[in-house]
Design a protein around this motif. Structure first.
Motif, mmCIF file in Angstrom:
data_model
loop_
_atom_site.group_PDB
_atom_site.id
_atom_site.type_symbol
_atom_site.label_atom_id
_atom_site.label_comp_id
_atom_site.label_asym_id
_atom_site.label_seq_id
_atom_site.Cartn_x
_atom_site.Cartn_y
_atom_site.Cartn_z
ATOM 1 N N MET A 1 0.855 -1.177 0.000
ATOM 2 C CA MET A 1 0.000 0.000 0.000
ATOM 3 C C MET A 1 0.897 1.235 0.000
ATOM 4 N N SER A 2 0.513 2.229 -0.771
ATOM 5 C CA SER A 2 1.297 3.449 -0.894
ATOM 6 C C SER A 2 0.367 4.612 -1.219
ATOM 7 N N ALA A 3 0.780 5.801 -0.806
ATOM 8 C CA ALA A 3 0.025 7.015 -1.119
ATOM 9 C C ALA A 3 1.017 8.086 -1.547
ATOM 10 N N GLU A 4 0.663 8.823 -2.577
ATOM 11 C CA GLU A 4 1.500 9.913 -3.072
ATOM 12 C C GLU A 4 0.623 11.145 -3.271
ATOM 13 N N PHE A 5 1.121 12.282 -2.802
ATOM 14 C CA PHE A 5 0.388 13.535 -2.958
ATOM 15 C C PHE A 5 1.341 14.706 -2.743
ATOM 16 N N GLU A 6 0.895 15.885 -3.142
ATOM 17 C CA GLU A 6 1.660 17.108 -2.945
ATOM 18 C C GLU A 6 0.965 17.991 -1.931
ATOM 19 N N VAL A 7 1.777 18.667 -1.117
ATOM 20 C CA VAL A 7 1.254 19.565 -0.091
ATOM 21 C C VAL A 7 1.738 20.977 -0.381
ATOM 22 N N LYS A 8 0.804 21.898 -0.493
ATOM 23 C CA LYS A 8 1.110 23.328 -0.586
ATOM 24 C C LYS A 8 0.500 23.968 0.648
ATOM 25 N N MET A 9 1.368 24.478 1.511
ATOM 26 C CA MET A 9 0.890 25.077 2.752
ATOM 27 C C MET A 9 0.172 26.392 2.470
ATOM 28 N N THR A 10 -0.951 26.565 3.143
ATOM 29 C CA THR A 10 -1.734 27.793 3.043
ATOM 30 C C THR A 10 -1.884 28.376 4.449
ATOM 31 N N PRO A 11 -2.248 29.633 4.556
ATOM 32 C CA PRO A 11 -2.484 30.199 5.891
ATOM 33 C C PRO A 11 -3.512 29.399 6.680
ATOM 34 N N LYS A 12 -4.548 28.881 6.010
ATOM 35 C CA LYS A 12 -5.592 28.108 6.695
ATOM 36 C C LYS A 12 -4.998 26.853 7.351
ATOM 37 N N ILE A 13 -4.135 26.162 6.645
ATOM 38 C CA ILE A 13 -3.544 24.927 7.168
ATOM 39 C C ILE A 13 -2.586 25.236 8.314
ATOM 40 N N VAL A 14 -1.755 26.265 8.142
ATOM 41 C CA VAL A 14 -0.810 26.641 9.196
ATOM 42 C C VAL A 14 -1.572 27.128 10.430
ATOM 43 N N PHE A 15 -2.640 27.898 10.227
ATOM 44 C CA PHE A 15 -3.462 28.378 11.343
ATOM 45 C C PHE A 15 -4.109 27.213 12.086
ATOM 46 N N ASP A 16 -4.634 26.262 11.356
ATOM 47 C CA ASP A 16 -5.237 25.078 11.953
ATOM 48 C C ASP A 16 -4.224 24.343 12.843
ATOM 49 N N PHE A 17 -3.002 24.187 12.343
ATOM 50 C CA PHE A 17 -1.946 23.546 13.127
ATOM 51 C C PHE A 17 -1.622 24.361 14.375
ATOM 52 N N GLN A 18 -1.454 25.685 14.206
ATOM 53 C CA GLN A 18 -1.099 26.526 15.344
ATOM 54 C C GLN A 18 -2.196 26.543 16.401
ATOM 55 N N LEU A 19 -3.457 26.568 15.977
ATOM 56 C CA LEU A 19 -4.559 26.491 16.947
ATOM 57 C C LEU A 19 -4.484 25.198 17.747
ATOM 58 N N TYR A 20 -4.311 24.090 17.033
ATOM 59 C CA TYR A 20 -4.234 22.800 17.721
ATOM 60 C C TYR A 20 -3.055 22.794 18.689
ATOM 61 N N HIS A 21 -1.899 23.185 18.185
ATOM 62 C CA HIS A 21 -0.684 23.125 18.991
ATOM 63 C C HIS A 21 -0.776 24.038 20.215
ATOM 64 N N THR A 22 -1.357 25.218 20.033
ATOM 65 C CA THR A 22 -1.473 26.174 21.140
ATOM 66 C C THR A 22 -2.470 25.700 22.187
ATOM 67 N N TYR A 23 -3.645 25.284 21.747
ATOM 68 C CA TYR A 23 -4.706 24.975 22.704
ATOM 69 C C TYR A 23 -4.711 23.529 23.186
ATOM 70 N N HIS A 24 -3.704 22.763 22.796
ATOM 71 C CA HIS A 24 -3.511 21.432 23.358
ATOM 72 C C HIS A 24 -2.215 21.358 24.148
ATOM 73 N N SER A 25 -1.755 22.511 24.592
ATOM 74 C CA SER A 25 -0.551 22.571 25.431
ATOM 75 C C SER A 25 -0.945 23.123 26.793
ATOM 76 N N PHE A 26 -0.065 22.958 27.753
ATOM 77 C CA PHE A 26 -0.334 23.461 29.092
ATOM 78 C C PHE A 26 -0.552 24.969 29.066
ATOM 79 N N SER A 27 0.324 25.690 28.369
ATOM 80 C CA SER A 27 0.208 27.152 28.360
ATOM 81 C C SER A 27 -1.074 27.617 27.677
ATOM 82 N N GLY A 28 -1.515 26.920 26.628
ATOM 83 C CA GLY A 28 -2.753 27.285 25.960
ATOM 84 C C GLY A 28 -3.968 27.070 26.840
ATOM 85 N N ILE A 29 -4.010 25.931 27.510
ATOM 86 C CA ILE A 29 -5.122 25.635 28.419
ATOM 87 C C ILE A 29 -5.105 26.600 29.598
#
Length: 166
Positions: A1-29
């Motif tokens: 099994m294999s998967a191939e794809f291309e990723v182009k980072m957008t502000p929406k994707i980076v923001f989604d990551f930063q929200l998750y990372h911030t609000y799932h940390s001790f300092s965010g909570i």
């Protein structure tokens, strides 16, 4: 099994990551709880303390609750625009050997044993290989490869390290 794809980072994707990372940390909570606490304090002491003290409580509340996500969005937009790695698409190949990414003739490989945890956000799968190292795999970029990627993750990463559908 294999998967191939291309990723182009957008502000929406980076923001989604930063929200998750911030609000799932001790300092965010802690920030959320502190913001709620200052709001309660402002309401509970209204008229009992000086107006300037109430204003300070409300400023903390505004900074910690509604303003923080806005600031995160602007930081994400800036990062998506200025980070050289995000300027060109990354080509991913995910298979039984691990995750390989390539961009501009440079290639990096991560073995499945290096994946410490997998998390899911609204828009992405996050594969952590360290406390501060994460591969962001946007769902929209995977398209019909998403099921194959999820299958490979479930096959090669221990179940207790995977939290999806949170």
């Amino acid at each position: 099994m294999s998967a191939e794809f291309e990723v182009k980072m957008t502000p929406k994707i980076v923001f989604d990551f930063q929200l998750y990372h911030t609000y799932h940390s001790f300092s965010g909570i802690f920030g959320i709880l502190f913001g709620i606490g200052t709001l309660i304090l402002a309401v509970a002491t209204f008229g009992k303390v000086s107006a300037s003290m109430t204003a300070v409580y409300l400023l903390f509340t505004v900074y910690l609750l509604p303003l923080q996500p806005v600031l995160l969005y602007f930081r994400a937009a800036k990062q998506a625009k200025l980070n050289p790695v995000f300027q060109k698409p990354l080509a991913y190949v995910i298979n039984d050997e691990g995750i390989t990414s390539a961009q501009d003739g440079n290639e990096a490989h991560i073995g499945w044993e290096q994946v410490l945890k997998v998390r899911e956000t609204k828009y992405s799968l996050l594969l952590y290989t360290g406390k501060r190292y994460c591969s962001i795999l946007p769902k929209e970029c995977m398209g019909n490869q998403l099921a194959a990627v999820a299958g490979l993750i479930k096959k090669h990463v221990k179940a207790e390290q995977i939290k999806v559908g949170e």
